[in-house]
Design a protein around this motif. Structure first.
Motif, PDB file in Angstrom:
ATOM      1  N   ASN A 268      33.068  38.783  49.724  1.00  0.00           N
ATOM      2  CA  ASN A 268      34.499  38.462  49.737  1.00  0.00           C
ATOM      3  C   ASN A 268      35.345  39.695  50.056  1.00  0.00           C
ATOM      4  OD1 ASN A 268      33.794  35.880  49.038  1.00  0.00           O
ATOM      5  ND2 ASN A 268      34.387  36.059  46.897  1.00  0.00           N
ATOM      6  N   ILE A 273      38.803  38.506  51.343  1.00  0.00           N
ATOM      7  CA  ILE A 273      39.157  37.364  50.486  1.00  0.00           C
ATOM      8  C   ILE A 273      39.446  37.873  49.081  1.00  0.00           C
ATOM      9  CG2 ILE A 273      38.355  35.185  49.481  1.00  0.00           C
ATOM     10  CD1 ILE A 273      36.482  34.925  51.915  1.00  0.00           C
ATOM     11  N   ASP A 275      40.011  37.794  45.006  1.00  0.00           N
ATOM     12  CA  ASP A 275      39.356  37.084  43.900  1.00  0.00           C
ATOM     13  C   ASP A 275      40.245  35.959  43.386  1.00  0.00           C
ATOM     14  OD1 ASP A 275      37.203  38.758  44.060  1.00  0.00           O
ATOM     15  OD2 ASP A 275      37.977  40.167  42.560  1.00  0.00           O
TER      16      ASP A 275
END
Length: 275
Positions: A268, A273, A275
């Motif tokens: 991620n 991306i 959390d």
């Protein structure tokens, strides 16, 4: 006298070189990778970064060694690690296969991804189907007669080879394979000299990011009558030279400490991306 001094200087230089270059190989861990496989390895601001890089840096910390990454052609990595002369470890989204296990030892597997097909958006209707998972996918048989590109030596290359061989879905359909060393070159050739590119999910999505003229979808085996379709999957591990038990142990310890969530957090992070 000059000859004696020269020989002494050579000895000192060699000794310094030995200690400067990782104490004759004891302090530096050279990792072979192929930095065109984001988010696992890619170049950012002139440096090789990615999930595998983070993992191997943690291994270096555990072993007390400096980690140096060498960007090489993917299909040379396993053989280079097997030889154990220039490197003892390869981290590049490498899948475990029986053939590779004969040459190198593998860590525990740490990530599983589906194979994806990249194609021109204008050709979507030629390839896309709704699978039994109720997702938009591409069946192998929709690639019949096509010129299919893969990165040399990857799992996609192995999968395609099986399907082109006798007994495979594409056998006798005039489908053919074109191998590339660099994924960026393979994408640029779609719609020109090749029809599609097969590569793992995350790199596929990253390669066409911001490119509206391309689409991608997961690759599927069509299920027999009454059976579900099966996604083509690719599972990664890190390879080491056979007999490198301390190195392999350290890698497996790092992977265990990270766990599935830790690896996904790294994925991620490199995908941007939150959390």
């Amino acid at each position: 006298m000059k000859k004696i001094i020269s020989l002494a200087l050579v000895s000192i230089i060699l000794l310094c070189s030995c200690f400067g270059f990782s104490s004759c190989g004891q302090e530096t861990l050279v990792v072979y990778t192929e930095a065109g496989f984001a988010p696992f390895e890619y170049v950012s601001d002139g440096k090789i970064v990615g999930v595998d890089v983070d993992i191997m840096n943690l291994v270096g910390e555990k072993l007390g060694k400096k980690v140096v990454f060498e960007n090489v052609a993917f299909d040379t990595i396993v053989d280079s690690v097997s030889a154990g002369e220039l490197t003892n470890v390869g981290a590049a989204g490498i899948s475990v296969t029986p053939e590779r296990k004969e040459k190198v030892d593998f860590s525990n597997e740490y990530y599983t991804a589906e194979l994806y097909v990249i194609y021109k958006a204008t050709d979507a209707s030629k390839y896309e189907s709704t699978t039994t998972d109720n997702v938009t996918g591409v069946y192998w048989d929709s690639l019949a007669g096509k010129n299919i590109s893969v990165q040399n030596g990857t799992t996609a290359d192995l999968f395609l080879g099986d399907e082109l061989a006798e007994g495979g879905t594409l056998y006798g359909t005039e489908a053919k394979k074109t191998g590339f060393s660099a994924l960026a070159s393979a994408v640029a050739d779609i719609g020109l000299n090749v029809d599609v590119l097969i590569i793992d999910e995350l790199p596929a999505k990253k390669l066409i990011e911001g490119k509206s003229d391309f689409k991608c979808a997961p690759l599927y085996y069509k299920g027999a009558e009454g059976e579900a379709d099966e996604a083509a999957v690719d599972t990664y591990a890190i390879c080491v030279t056979k007999g490198q038990s301390e190195l392999l142990k350290a890698i497996n310890e790092v992977l265990a400490e990270l766990g599935e969530k830790g690896v996904q957090d790294l994925v991620n992070k490199h995908l941007g991306i939150a959390d």
